[in-house]
Design a protein around this motif. Structure first.
Motif, PDB file in Angstrom:
ATOM      1  N   LEU A  84       0.624  -7.843   0.351  1.00 31.67           N
ATOM      2  CA  LEU A  84      -0.679  -7.609  -0.274  1.00 31.67           C
ATOM      3  C   LEU A  84      -0.576  -6.565  -1.372  1.00 31.67           C
ATOM      4  O   LEU A  84      -1.221  -6.676  -2.413  1.00 31.67           O
ATOM      5  N   LEU A  85       0.259  -5.537  -1.147  1.00 27.59           N
ATOM      6  CA  LEU A  85       0.424  -4.498  -2.160  1.00 27.59           C
ATOM      7  C   LEU A  85       1.070  -5.075  -3.419  1.00 27.59           C
ATOM      8  O   LEU A  85       0.637  -4.793  -4.532  1.00 27.59           O
TER       9      LEU A  85
ATOM     10  N   SER B 192      -1.482  -7.253  -5.129  1.00 26.48           N
ATOM     11  CA  SER B 192      -2.556  -6.482  -5.746  1.00 26.48           C
ATOM     12  C   SER B 192      -2.086  -5.817  -7.036  1.00 26.48           C
ATOM     13  O   SER B 192      -2.840  -5.666  -7.993  1.00 26.48           O
TER      14      SER B 192
ATOM     15  N   PHE C 166      -4.653  -7.044  -9.477  1.00 22.67           N
ATOM     16  CA  PHE C 166      -5.759  -6.095  -9.579  1.00 22.67           C
ATOM     17  C   PHE C 166      -5.238  -4.706  -9.955  1.00 22.67           C
ATOM     18  O   PHE C 166      -4.078  -4.377  -9.716  1.00 22.67           O
TER      19      PHE C 166
ATOM     20  N   TYR D   4      -8.173  -0.001  -7.606  1.00 21.91           N
ATOM     21  CA  TYR D   4      -8.960  -0.801  -6.660  1.00 21.91           C
ATOM     22  C   TYR D   4      -8.155  -1.147  -5.409  1.00 21.91           C
ATOM     23  O   TYR D   4      -8.643  -1.026  -4.291  1.00 21.91           O
ATOM     24  N   SER D   5      -6.921  -1.569  -5.621  1.00 19.77           N
ATOM     25  CA  SER D   5      -6.136  -2.113  -4.502  1.00 19.77           C
ATOM     26  C   SER D   5      -5.668  -1.050  -3.523  1.00 19.77           C
ATOM     27  O   SER D   5      -5.650  -1.284  -2.310  1.00 19.77           O
TER      28      SER D   5
ATOM     29  N   ILE E  91      -6.382  -1.506   0.448  1.00 22.70           N
ATOM     30  CA  ILE E  91      -5.238  -1.790   1.318  1.00 22.70           C
ATOM     31  C   ILE E  91      -4.977  -0.614   2.256  1.00 22.70           C
ATOM     32  O   ILE E  91      -4.665  -0.802   3.432  1.00 22.70           O
TER      33      ILE E  91
END
Length: 263
Positions: free
Chosen positions: A226-227, A230, A234, A238-239, A243
């Motif tokens: 996810l990192l 992101s 993004f 924001y991320s 997260i």
């Protein structure tokens, strides 16, 4: 199905916890990233000046000076990272946060020292196994180059040897990450005691990871994925808060169910 259901619950709780607090976390993230970028620039300047040809003053005076300044700024900025982690933990627990909480560990000498020692110890415990893994990978790649160069008359052997070396490199890095993962919850646990119980925090994180090995590995790789996603899709501002809050929520659930410590 259980992991998917848990992930959905974590996402829902994360959205709920971030309501009315995201702006504070985003601003704090900007400040934290500013310190990080400053440290990287200082180290980069030191390395650039070290490569200066024909200028002994730049290479022998200003390069070490920038290195010393970079190390000093890095150490002084560590409480900012601890403060951001404290913000995330308090957010995941539904507690009130303010922008000044980012500088909580600058409140007194004891908090400052404890946070610096915690992150320095964590850095050493992570860098040692990772450095060993990189040395092994570099050595294997060096041997692979020599073997493949000497085996030009036997391309099948060279190709097979190269594939096996890449598989071995992957396994070494994977083992290093698995070993490092035992420190996954250290900062989450430590900031709850204002970084005073460093030894106990490392021990608790190790026990927690050992007890929930499958869940922790899934969490570790999911957050890493996810990192990365992101970063590509993004802005970090924001991320990182999103997260980090989701990760902290996961830690909170595992800790509560493990009875390793009580809040």
């Amino acid at each position: 199905m259980i992991l998917i259901e848990s992930a959905n619950k974590i996402i829902k709780e994360t959205k709920y916890r971030l309501k009315g607090k995201f702006a504070i976390l985003a601003c704090s993230c900007i400040i934290m990233l500013t310190f990080l970028i400053l440290c990287v620039l200082l180290f980069s300047c030191s390395a650039f000046l070290m490569d200066s040809q024909g200028n002994d003053i730049l290479r022998n005076v200003f390069s070490p000076l920038f290195a010393v300044i970079a190390i000093f700024v890095s150490i002084v900025s560590l409480p900012v990272f601890a403060g951001f982690k404290r913000l995330i933990v308090r957010c995941s627990e539904g507690k009130k946060i303010t922008a000044f909480d980012l500088f909580y560990f600058y409140s007194n000498t004891s908090l400052f020292t404890n946070s610096v020692l915690l992150y320095l110890e964590l850095l050493v415990r992570i860098l040692i196994p990772f450095s060993i893994a990189l040395i092994i990978v570099y050595s294997v790649n060096l041997v692979t180059r020599l073997v493949t160069t000497a085996s030009l008359e036997n391309p099948n052997f060279a190709y097979t040897f190269s594939i096996l070396s890449y598989v071995f490199d992957f396994l070494v890095i994977l083992i290093a990450f698995i070993y490092i993962s035992k420190h996954l919850f250290v900062t989450h646990i430590a900031v709850k005691s204002n970084c005073k119980c460093r030894k106990e925090s490392f021990k608790a994180s190790k026990l927690l990871v050992k007890k929930y090995r499958t869940q922790v590995l899934m969490l570790f790789f999911r957050v890493s994925y996810l990192l990365l996603a992101s970063i590509l899709l993004f802005p970090l501002i924001y991320s990182i808060p999103v997260i980090s809050t989701a990760f902290s929520t996961s830690c909170k659930w595992l800790i509560q169910s493990s009875y390793i410590y009580e809040d």
